[in-house]
Design an enzyme around this catalytic site. Sequence first.
Site, PDB file in Angstrom:
ATOM      1  CG  HIS A 116      -3.928  -3.646   3.242  1.00 45.79           C
ATOM      2  ND1 HIS A 116      -2.544  -3.311   3.902  1.00 45.79           N
ATOM      3  CD2 HIS A 116      -4.545  -2.549   2.646  1.00 45.79           C
ATOM      4  CE1 HIS A 116      -2.631  -1.827   3.902  1.00 45.79           C
ATOM      5  NE2 HIS A 116      -3.656  -1.514   2.945  1.00 45.79           N
ATOM      6  CB  CYS A 145      -0.889  -0.104   1.265  1.00 46.71           C
ATOM      7  SG  CYS A 145      -2.357   1.049   1.124  1.00 46.71           S
TER       8      CYS A 145
END
Length: 493
Positions: A432, A338
């Site tokens: 994630h 991310c």
Amino acid sequence: MMEGKSALRHVMLAGTGSDVGKSILATALCRIFKQDGYHPAPFKAQNMALNSGVTPEGLEIGRAQAVQAEAAGVPCHTDMNPLLLKPQSDHTSQVVLNGKPVGNKSAYEYWRTNSQLREEVHAAFDRLASRYNPIVLEGAGSISELNLRKNDLVNLSMARYADADVLLVGDIDRGGVFASVYGSIMLQTPEDRQRIKGIIINKFRGDLRLFEEGRRMLEDICGVPVLGVVPYYTDIHIEEEDSVALAQKSFQLEHDKVNVAVIMLRHLSNYTDFDSLERDSRVHLFYTNNVDDISKADIIILPGTKSTLSDLYELRRNGCAQAIMKARRQGAAVVGVCGGYQMMGVEVCDPHHQEGDIERLPGLGLLPVTTTMTAQKTTRQVTFNGNWHGYEIHQGETHPFGDAKESPFTVFDDGTTDGYVADEKCMGTYIHGVFDNPAFVDKLLQPYADKLKTAEAPFDYQAFKEQQYDLLADHVRQYVDIPRLYQILQAHD
């Protein structure tokens, strides 16, 4: 509710302060009610956390409620945490309402919109309560903050709306448990005081027999039964909502394992990404922003962050950026997730000031990509590479820089791509939960096969989590009077 089970009253875990163990005890009750044939669900009206999860619908909630839903055996939903505040600075937070960001507000601005938020929170609870029973509510911080009572959305005002019985949790490990429990009860209005039906003393260390007299004294002065004294434990592992404990997972080189350094960012978020790696017998994982520790790691992970540019600036200031790039040149693997993936690129741009005053910063230059921050936020669960699973929560779009060719981490079924792979030791992704997929971890550790000749089999994180929920439920059953709790929750006026 399960067939044949009469409805229970809803129950709230409230606290004498922050970090007393409300979330863990709520998780335990969700599991216990599920084991006993009920159909429970968690609820926290307002949560403040950087660690969040994504619902099957692709909406965002606090990570603690996602964990509690998993313990309850039900899909997580935004009704379980309708209001999520994600701190962006000392003074402002991103407000996520019913799973979607609705803007950034200061504390003052936030409380000015309190009445509208209250309606949203109550509506979410009503929808949830129509589908599940009992609802396990969680309070926030201390229930005795008198200056906040008027605008309270999450503690006793929510218990009143839900007509929930309240269990007050006190932390004996930090000291002053008599004063904090007694004071928390006595500072309530007479109406709210009557709603507190039990006390749970949490994080006890030592011989429980030494607190038997203290337990009786606490019941006498408070007029409320102590339902349990729960010992501190270190052998049960539940995903944590707060990052307080991360710094304790410090560096210590282990020669027969793969040493994995997670960079300790100031605005680090979704650090539960690494829980599965931490439990893997082949891995020694630690959090650090020490340049010497970084230089000794086999694998360096740049985690997610709520403020990519601010943390990238800090990495350059404290020398970590240079240490990461040097470690990469010397053969270490670097993986970005991310915001960490964004930092690995050539540059990060924020022309519309989504994060702050910084409009552009050079990245680490480990991947030939460029990121531009956008107002739109991507939140969704994803399946990729056949049967791998994860989720996305990010702002910003990342593309190859200049004439660099695409080399995606994965290609989704709809033809869109994610991430970038330079080689087997240098890659970034927006996904994630990628480390929860054993096949990916095996691939990541493959270059270190010589170190792992004596290692155990690959780690099944999902099975491990289910086992830990059961162990937590067993632990709480042993020390909390669950039959008496059922008597309380079955009593209807």
